[in-house]
Design a protein around this motif. Structure first.
Motif, PDB file in Angstrom:
ATOM      1  N   TYR A  73      -3.034   8.654 -13.012  1.00 44.59           N
ATOM      2  CA  TYR A  73      -2.759   8.278 -11.618  1.00 44.59           C
ATOM      3  C   TYR A  73      -3.136   6.825 -11.308  1.00 44.59           C
ATOM      4  N   LYS A  97      -6.568  15.926   3.140  1.00 46.56           N
ATOM      5  CA  LYS A  97      -5.353  16.730   3.296  1.00 46.56           C
ATOM      6  C   LYS A  97      -5.504  18.087   2.635  1.00 46.56           C
ATOM      7  N   GLY A 110      -7.979  10.362   9.139  1.00 51.92           N
ATOM      8  CA  GLY A 110      -8.539   9.478   8.101  1.00 51.92           C
ATOM      9  C   GLY A 110      -7.458   8.560   7.548  1.00 51.92           C
ATOM     10  N   ASN A 111      -6.291   9.113   7.253  1.00 50.53           N
ATOM     11  CA  ASN A 111      -5.187   8.279   6.761  1.00 50.53           C
ATOM     12  C   ASN A 111      -4.810   7.227   7.804  1.00 50.53           C
ATOM     13  N   VAL A 141     -13.489   8.435   7.040  1.00 47.56           N
ATOM     14  CA  VAL A 141     -13.601   9.442   8.097  1.00 47.56           C
ATOM     15  C   VAL A 141     -13.987  10.767   7.439  1.00 47.56           C
ATOM     16  N   VAL A 192      -6.568  -0.210   2.067  1.00 46.53           N
ATOM     17  CA  VAL A 192      -6.847   1.184   1.697  1.00 46.53           C
ATOM     18  C   VAL A 192      -8.134   1.642   2.373  1.00 46.53           C
ATOM     19  N   GLY A 193      -8.361   2.948   2.365  1.00 47.55           N
ATOM     20  CA  GLY A 193      -9.647   3.500   2.772  1.00 47.55           C
ATOM     21  C   GLY A 193     -10.668   3.280   1.649  1.00 47.55           C
ATOM     22  N   ASP A 209       2.250   0.193  -9.203  1.00 51.56           N
ATOM     23  CA  ASP A 209       2.831   0.122  -7.848  1.00 51.56           C
ATOM     24  C   ASP A 209       2.580  -1.252  -7.226  1.00 51.56           C
ATOM     25  N   THR A 249     -13.548   3.441   7.712  1.00 55.07           N
ATOM     26  CA  THR A 249     -12.968   3.353   6.370  1.00 55.07           C
ATOM     27  C   THR A 249     -13.186   4.644   5.588  1.00 55.07           C
ATOM     28  N   SER A 258       0.841  -1.198   0.000  1.00 52.84           N
ATOM     29  CA  SER A 258       0.000   0.000   0.000  1.00 52.84           C
ATOM     30  C   SER A 258       0.874   1.246   0.000  1.00 52.84           C
ATOM     31  N   GLN A 300       0.352   9.248  -0.065  1.00 54.80           N
ATOM     32  CA  GLN A 300       0.989  10.368  -0.758  1.00 54.80           C
ATOM     33  C   GLN A 300       1.610  11.355   0.219  1.00 54.80           C
ATOM     34  N   ASP A 314     -12.289   5.214  -0.199  1.00 53.71           N
ATOM     35  CA  ASP A 314     -12.217   6.043  -1.413  1.00 53.71           C
ATOM     36  C   ASP A 314     -11.335   5.447  -2.511  1.00 53.71           C
ATOM     37  N   GLN A 315     -10.566   4.406  -2.184  1.00 56.60           N
ATOM     38  CA  GLN A 315      -9.660   3.828  -3.181  1.00 56.60           C
ATOM     39  C   GLN A 315     -10.210   2.571  -3.855  1.00 56.60           C
ATOM     40  N   MET A 364      -0.836   3.605 -10.078  1.00 58.62           N
ATOM     41  CA  MET A 364      -1.196   2.894  -8.852  1.00 58.62           C
ATOM     42  C   MET A 364      -1.248   1.376  -9.103  1.00 58.62           C
ATOM     43  N   LYS A 392     -15.491  14.206   2.887  1.00 56.02           N
ATOM     44  CA  LYS A 392     -14.406  13.355   3.404  1.00 56.02           C
ATOM     45  C   LYS A 392     -13.341  14.196   4.095  1.00 56.02           C
ATOM     46  N   MET A 393     -12.796  13.692   5.208  1.00 55.72           N
ATOM     47  CA  MET A 393     -11.633  14.359   5.817  1.00 55.72           C
ATOM     48  C   MET A 393     -10.491  14.266   4.811  1.00 55.72           C
TER      49      MET A 393
HETATM   50  P1  TYM Z   1      -3.703   9.104  -0.041  1.00 56.64           P
HETATM   51  O1  TYM Z   1      -2.398   9.609   0.423  1.00 56.64           O
HETATM   52  O2  TYM Z   1      -4.677  10.065  -0.597  1.00 56.64           O
HETATM   53  O3  TYM Z   1      -4.413   8.307   1.121  1.00 56.64           O
HETATM   54  C1  TYM Z   1      -3.704   7.343   1.868  1.00 56.64           C
HETATM   55  C2  TYM Z   1      -4.670   6.317   2.470  1.00 56.64           C
HETATM   56  O4  TYM Z   1      -5.555   6.972   3.380  1.00 56.64           O
HETATM   57  C3  TYM Z   1      -6.893   6.625   3.055  1.00 56.64           C
HETATM   58  N1  TYM Z   1      -7.764   7.771   3.389  1.00 56.64           N
HETATM   59  C4  TYM Z   1      -8.837   7.705   4.174  1.00 56.64           C
HETATM   60  N2  TYM Z   1      -9.404   6.675   4.853  1.00 56.64           N
HETATM   61  C5  TYM Z   1     -10.504   6.938   5.601  1.00 56.64           C
HETATM   62  N3  TYM Z   1     -11.056   8.177   5.693  1.00 56.64           N
HETATM   63  C6  TYM Z   1     -10.531   9.236   5.027  1.00 56.64           C
HETATM   64  N4  TYM Z   1     -11.070  10.446   5.148  1.00 56.64           N
HETATM   65  C7  TYM Z   1      -9.365   9.021   4.233  1.00 56.64           C
HETATM   66  N5  TYM Z   1      -8.590   9.827   3.457  1.00 56.64           N
HETATM   67  C8  TYM Z   1      -7.621   9.043   2.953  1.00 56.64           C
HETATM   68  C9  TYM Z   1      -6.874   6.345   1.572  1.00 56.64           C
HETATM   69  O5  TYM Z   1      -7.964   5.527   1.188  1.00 56.64           O
HETATM   70  C10 TYM Z   1      -5.543   5.648   1.404  1.00 56.64           C
HETATM   71  O6  TYM Z   1      -5.655   4.264   1.707  1.00 56.64           O
HETATM   72  N6  TYM Z   1      -4.070   6.538  -4.193  1.00 56.64           N
HETATM   73  C11 TYM Z   1      -3.601   6.273  -2.838  1.00 56.64           C
HETATM   74  C12 TYM Z   1      -2.102   6.160  -2.764  1.00 56.64           C
HETATM   75  C13 TYM Z   1      -1.539   5.020  -3.567  1.00 56.64           C
HETATM   76  C14 TYM Z   1      -1.757   3.629  -3.327  1.00 56.64           C
HETATM   77  C15 TYM Z   1      -1.010   2.956  -4.318  1.00 56.64           C
HETATM   78  C16 TYM Z   1      -2.511   2.939  -2.385  1.00 56.64           C
HETATM   79  C17 TYM Z   1      -0.719   5.109  -4.641  1.00 56.64           C
HETATM   80  N7  TYM Z   1      -0.386   3.884  -5.103  1.00 56.64           N
HETATM   81  C18 TYM Z   1      -1.002   1.563  -4.397  1.00 56.64           C
HETATM   82  C19 TYM Z   1      -2.504   1.532  -2.476  1.00 56.64           C
HETATM   83  C20 TYM Z   1      -1.752   0.872  -3.462  1.00 56.64           C
HETATM   84  C21 TYM Z   1      -4.145   7.362  -1.927  1.00 56.64           C
HETATM   85  O7  TYM Z   1      -5.283   7.619  -1.906  1.00 56.64           O
HETATM   86  O8  TYM Z   1      -3.309   8.022  -1.127  1.00 56.64           O
END
Ligand code: TYM
Length: 348
Positions: free
Chosen positions: A134, A214, A21-22, A202, A152-153, A141, A200, A10, A13, A155-156, A138, A211-212
Motif C-alpha cells: 500500500y 471508517k 476525521g477525514n 480526530v 494528510v491527517g 500516486d 489532525t 492527496s 479511500q 496517521d499518514q 501511495m 482514532k475515528m
Molecule cells: P484514508 O481514506 O484512510 O484517509 C483520508 C484522509 O483522512 C485522514 N484521516 C484523519 N484525519 C484526522 N483524524 C482522523 N481520525 C482521520 N482518519 C483519516 C487521513 O490522514 C487521510 O489524509 N493512505 C491515504 C490515502 C492515500 C493518499 C495517497 C494520501 C492514498 N494515496 C497519496 C495522500 C497521498 C489514507 O489514509 O486514506
C-alpha cells in the motif's frame, strides 16, 4: 526545491463512511490549499481493494463509494474545473510507477509500517500483498505527478516519510542517468506532508484513545459527512465524556482524551483555538458544551451533507467530472512515466 513547481496531491479511500476525521484532518485543508497551489485530488480506489472484499463491499459498493468521495470533494468546495478530481484506477501510470518503486523500496522499510501492522492484525500471513505494498502505491500516486506537497491527517506521516525515502533512493540509484537526461539534481521532489489545523487526529466518540475510523463497527464512534441533523445530535449527546466539568485551560485537557477530542473538534469546526473554546465553556457542564457542539456541527456539516446528496442523485455528472479529471491527470502522469522509462532503460 525551487526546481519543482509547487503541486499538491492527496487522496481518500472509497471505503465505508467519510467522517469528521477525514473532513477536519484532510478534505477541509484540500479546499483551503486551492488558493495557493495547483491541486490534484484523487479517489484511491486501487487502495480500497487492498483489504478483503467483505471490507470494501464488492463492485457495486466500490462504485457507490467512489462517487460518494468525489461528491464530498465537490460539496466541501473543491473546484474540479480549476483543479483535478479523478479516481486512481483511470490512470494506469500509478500502478506502472508503483512497480518500478517496488524495485526501489526495501522490504525492511515496509516492515516498519505501523498501519500495515494495525490493518493486518494478528493474521498477518493472510493479509493481501496489496495491503503490504500500500505505501509504495501511495508513493507512486504522489510522485507520478512529481507533487511537492501532500495534505494528510497525522496517521499518514510515516507513509509520507517512506515516499520521501523512495524518491531519494530513486534519485541516488539513477543519478547519472537522471543527469544525462538534463535533470540537474534529482528527478523526483521529496514530497512534504502538510498536517494542518487543530484536528489532525480526530478520535472516536466512544473511546478517546482510538482514532475515528471508517472501519469502526460502531456508527456512534464517528460523525459521517452524510449524517443528518438528528444523527449528529444523537451521536454528540451519546459521546463519551468524564464526570469533571470542562477545564478553563488547555493544560487541563491532558489525560482527559474524550474532553480533549470534543474541544478539538469544536475548535476545528469553528476555526478557533482550543484555548478560546475553553474560555467560553471552561467550568461548565458537558451538557451545555455538547448542545453548542451539536448546533455548530449541524451548521457546518448540514450543508455539506445536503450538497453531497444532491450531487449523488446525479451520478452522470460525477462520472463526467472523474472522466475529465482522469484524462487531465493521465496526460501529466504519462509524461513522468516516459521520463522514468528513459531513466531506467525501458525501451519505448
Ligand atoms: P484514508 O481514506 O484512510 O484517509 C483520508 C484522509 O483522512 C485522514 N484521516 C484523519 N484525519 C484526522 N483524524 C482522523 N481520525 C482521520 N482518519 C483519516 C487521513 O490522514 C487521510 O489524509 N493512505 C491515504 C490515502 C492515500 C493518499 C495517497 C494520501 C492514498 N494515496 C497519496 C495522500 C497521498 C489514507 O489514509 O486514506
Amino acid at each position: 526545491m525551487a526546481r519543482f513547481d509547487k503541486l499538491v496531491f492527496s487522496g481518500v479511500q472509497p471505503t465505508g463512511n467519510l467522517h469528521l476525521g477525514n473532513y477536519l484532518g484532510a478534505i477541509r485543508n484540500f479546499v483551503a490549499l486551492q488558493a495557493d497551489y495547483d491541486c490534484i485530488y484523487c479517489v484511491v480506489d486501487m487502495h480500497a481493494i487492498t483489504q478483503s472484499v467483505d471490507v470494501w463491499g464488492g463492485p457495486a459498493e466500490l462504485a457507490r463509494a467512489t462517487r460518494e468521495v468525489a461528491a464530498a470533494y465537490i460539496a466541501c468546495g473543491i473546484d474540479p474545473k480549476k483543479h483535478i478530481v479523478f479516481n486512481q484506477s483511470r490512470v494506469p501510470e500509478h500502478a506502472e510507477l508503483a512497480w518500478v518503486f517496488n524495485c526501489v523500496a526495501r522490504i525492511g522499510w515496509l516492515n516498519r509500517m505501523t498501519q500495515f501492522k494495525e490493518k493486518a492484525g494478528k493474521d498477518r500471513e493472510n493479509a493481501s500483498i496489496g495491503l503490504y505494498d500500500y505505501p509504495v502505491l501511495m508513493a507512486a500516486d504522489i510522485l507520478v505527478y512529481r507533487a511537492t506537497h501532500v495534505p494528510v491527517g497525522d496517521d499518514q506521516k510515516q507513509h509520507l516519510e517512506l515516499s520521501r525515502d523512495i524518491a531519494q533512493k530513486f534519485n541516488n540509484d539513477f543519478a547519472a542517468d537522471i543527469a544525462r537526461l538534463g535533470h540537474a539534481d534529482g528527478f523526483f521532489p521529496l514530497p512534504e506532508p502538510l498536517i494542518l489545523g487543530p484536528a489532525t487526529r480526530v478520535m472516536s466518540l466512544r473511546d478517546g484513545t482510538k482514532k475515528m475510523s471508517k472501519s469502526d463497527p460502531s456508527d456512534y464512534s464517528r460523525i459521517n459527512l452524510s449524517d443528518d441533523a438528528d444523527a449528529i445530535a444523537q451521536k454528540v449527546r451519546k459521546a463519551r465524556t468524564d464526570p469533571e466539568p470542562l477545564p478553563g485551560e488547555v493544560e487541563g485537557l491532558a489525560a482527559r482524551p474524550e474532553a480533549d477530542n470534543l474541544v478539538g473538534i469544536f475548535a476545528a469546526l469553528e476555526g478557533a483555538e482550543k484555548s478560546a473554546v475553553l474560555k467560553t465553556f471552561g467550568g461548565g457542564q458537558f451538557s451545555t458544551f455538547k448542545a453548542a457542539l451539536v448546533d455548530l456541527a449541524v451548521a457546518k456539516l448540514g450543508p455539506i451533507g445536503a450538497e453531497m446528496k444532491r450531487l449523488q442523485a446525479d451520478p452522470g455528472y460525477i462520472d463526467s467530472v472523474l472522466a475529465d479529471g482522469g484524462a487531465r491527470a493521465r496526460a501529466l502522469a504519462a509524461k513522468t512515466m516516459d521520463d522514468v522509462k528513459d531513466i531506467v532503460g525501458f525501451l519505448r
